[in-house]
Design an enzyme around this catalytic site. Structure first.
Site, PDB file in Angstrom:
ATOM      1  N   GLU A   1      23.025  -6.346  -0.261  1.00 59.09           N
ATOM      2  CA  GLU A   1      21.678  -6.115   0.311  1.00 59.09           C
ATOM      3  C   GLU A   1      20.698  -7.165  -0.203  1.00 59.09           C
ATOM      4  O   GLU A   1      20.775  -7.588  -1.356  1.00 59.09           O
ATOM      5  CB  GLU A   1      21.197  -4.686   0.000  1.00 59.09           C
ATOM      6  CG  GLU A   1      21.110  -4.348  -1.483  1.00 59.09           C
ATOM      7  CD  GLU A   1      19.743  -4.633  -2.056  1.00 59.09           C
ATOM      8  OE1 GLU A   1      18.838  -4.997  -1.285  1.00 59.09           O
ATOM      9  OE2 GLU A   1      19.591  -4.533  -3.274  1.00 59.09           O
TER      10      GLU A   1
ATOM     11  N   GLN B   1      17.239  -7.068  -0.410  1.00 53.15           N
ATOM     12  CA  GLN B   1      15.945  -6.686  -0.969  1.00 53.15           C
ATOM     13  C   GLN B   1      15.840  -6.965  -2.463  1.00 53.15           C
ATOM     14  O   GLN B   1      14.770  -7.284  -2.971  1.00 53.15           O
ATOM     15  CB  GLN B   1      15.669  -5.193  -0.719  1.00 53.15           C
ATOM     16  CG  GLN B   1      15.327  -4.843   0.716  1.00 53.15           C
ATOM     17  CD  GLN B   1      16.552  -4.692   1.588  1.00 53.15           C
ATOM     18  OE1 GLN B   1      17.676  -4.698   1.095  1.00 53.15           O
ATOM     19  NE2 GLN B   1      16.350  -4.554   2.890  1.00 53.15           N
TER      20      GLN B   1
ATOM     21  N   CYS C   1      14.154   1.712  -7.853  1.00 48.66           N
ATOM     22  CA  CYS C   1      14.678   3.075  -7.810  1.00 48.66           C
ATOM     23  C   CYS C   1      16.131   3.133  -8.287  1.00 48.66           C
ATOM     24  O   CYS C   1      16.600   4.180  -8.734  1.00 48.66           O
ATOM     25  CB  CYS C   1      14.561   3.654  -6.404  1.00 48.66           C
ATOM     26  SG  CYS C   1      15.428   2.682  -5.148  1.00 48.66           S
TER      27      CYS C   1
END
Length: 427
Positions: free
Chosen positions: A112, A114, A49
């Site tokens: 982060e 992820q 995204c």
């Protein structure tokens, strides 16, 4: 040469990013099309995204324009529509970019974790499509190794920097093992979803979702195998909650001091951890004054987050230093690959000469020559044949003034400097 071409949250608005997303079900098709219709030998595509990036290897001098046109065609766009938002990196800059992405230094949320899993997924998909070869494969493996090193040797990922992550991290500090616990989530919005995901990651035993409408909470409940209740049911189910996280748009508090007191009595005063993320607040402030209740508001979490962001920024500086040294390491390996074919050809030629001279020496022995004579012939002839062309070429280079070749020969053959040839000194 290695290249990166892409857009991310810093270079392009969401309206552009969503138009260049590669869906998972078309990823292998895209990779095959890219390598077949452009001068690209190896390729992998990362599409999330927040970013869409194409990592590729090409021996063409300007392949990025061809890749940009292919990307535009694939998404039925004009190149001019996305050209202003595209960034391009080549060789060391491309390597540095991938390492920074893998370490979370280029993410919307600094550090982060992820993105590393998403990169591994992109690498596996490219492997399945057959578009990852020696150089790109080595680069991705190097990126994974560097990311692991950064995670273990710096504090880049140890401090929570989102409200949901901070809430769950505080809960873990209080409770430790989450397997026997029950979490009551009030609301069904994005923050509650993210908090539920973190709870599941840490193996929470059970999740109950309370929402004004059951239908709104159903997707969340299905994803996390949670039970759904309505807001009026909260007081009767509150004693089950070891952890309570609330984030609704209610203008008035949903949970009051009386309900909390009754729940504590039913729990025989086993502690309750509560996080009120809502503004205005979902939980009456008086609840926080009760013994055995640990109540945190969004302001409390924001203070934790700001402290942790500073910690991550400091860790990011350390990570950048690690990355710089690892860029140099990988580029050294990459340059060494240019010599592989030359080394292989030189070894092959030497081996052919060896077989030729050995065959003649064996013929001499078969013809009755002594072993000493055959060995002498072997040593003398093999040495001459191996040295003839290099010596001739060095002589020619000196005549033509190509002194850099003479210097290279000194380095390649580890020769003594002029005057170091073992001559005796006057004494």
């Amino acid at each position: 040469m290695l290249f990166t071409l892409g857009v991310n949250h810093k270079s392009a608005p969401v309206g552009i990013r969503e138009r260049v997303v590669f869906s998972p079900d078309r990823m292998e098709e895209a990779l095959s099309g890219l390598t077949q219709s452009t001068p690209v030998e190896e390729a992998a595509i990362l599409s999330t995204c927040n970013r869409t990036e194409i990592y590729f290897r090409s021996e063409d001098h300007q392949p990025a324009d061809r890749v940009l046109h292919w990307m535009s065609d694939f998404h039925r766009l004009k190149p001019s529509e996305i050209q202003p938002y595209i960034y391009r990196h080549q060789d060391a800059d491309a390597v540095r970019h991938l390492l920074r992405v893998a370490c979370g230094l280029d993410s919307l949320v600094l550090g982060e974790p992820q993105i590393l899993g998403q990169l591994k997924g992109a690498y596996q998909t490219a492997g399945s499509a057959g578009t990852v070869g020696r150089q790109l494969g080595r680069l991705f493996q190097h990126a994974f190794s560097v990311a692991k090193n950064v995670r273990t040797s710096t504090a880049i990922g140890s401090s929570p920097v989102s409200v949901a992550f901070a809430a769950v991290s505080l809960a873990r500090q209080i409770w430790g093992d989450m397997k026997p616990l029950t979490a009551l989530m009030i609301g069904a919005g994005e923050t509650i979803e993210l908090a539920a995901r973190h709870l599941k990651t840490h193996q929470i035993g059970r999740i109950i979702v309370a929402n004004r409408t059951v239908e709104r909470a159903r997707p969340l409940a299905e994803e996390f195998d949670a039970e759904i209740i309505t807001l009026p049911e909260i007081p009767s189910r509150l004693p089950e909650a070891d952890i309570l996280i609330s984030s609704t748009a209610s203008p008035l508090p949903i949970l009051g001091k009386g309900a909390a007191e009754r729940a504590l009595k039913a729990r025989k005063h086993r502690p309750m951890f509560m996080v009120d993320i809502a503004v205005p607040r979902d939980i009456e402030p008086e609840v926080g004054r009760l013994d055995d209740v640990y109540l945190y508001t969004v302001d409390d979490l924001e203070e934790v987050i700001q402290d942790n962001l500073q910690s991550r920024r400091e860790a990011a500086q350390q990570a950048e230093e690690i990355i710089e040294s690892q860029v140099s390491s990988f580029m050294g390996w990459l340059r060494a690959q240019d010599a592989v074919s030359t080394i292989r050809a030189y070894r092959g030629k030497a081996h052919s000469i060896q077989l030729e001279v050995l065959d003649k020496a064996l013929q001499m022995v078969a013809a009755g020559k002594s072993a000493e004579e055959a060995l002498g012939f072997l040593a003398h002839t093999l040495t001459n044949k191996l040295l003839h062309e290099p010596c001739h070429n060095m002589n020619q280079a000196a005549r033509e003034g190509k002194l850099e070749l003479i210097d290279a020969a000194h380095a390649l053959f580890n020769l003594p400097e002029a005057g170091d040839g073992g001559r005796s000194s006057d004494s």
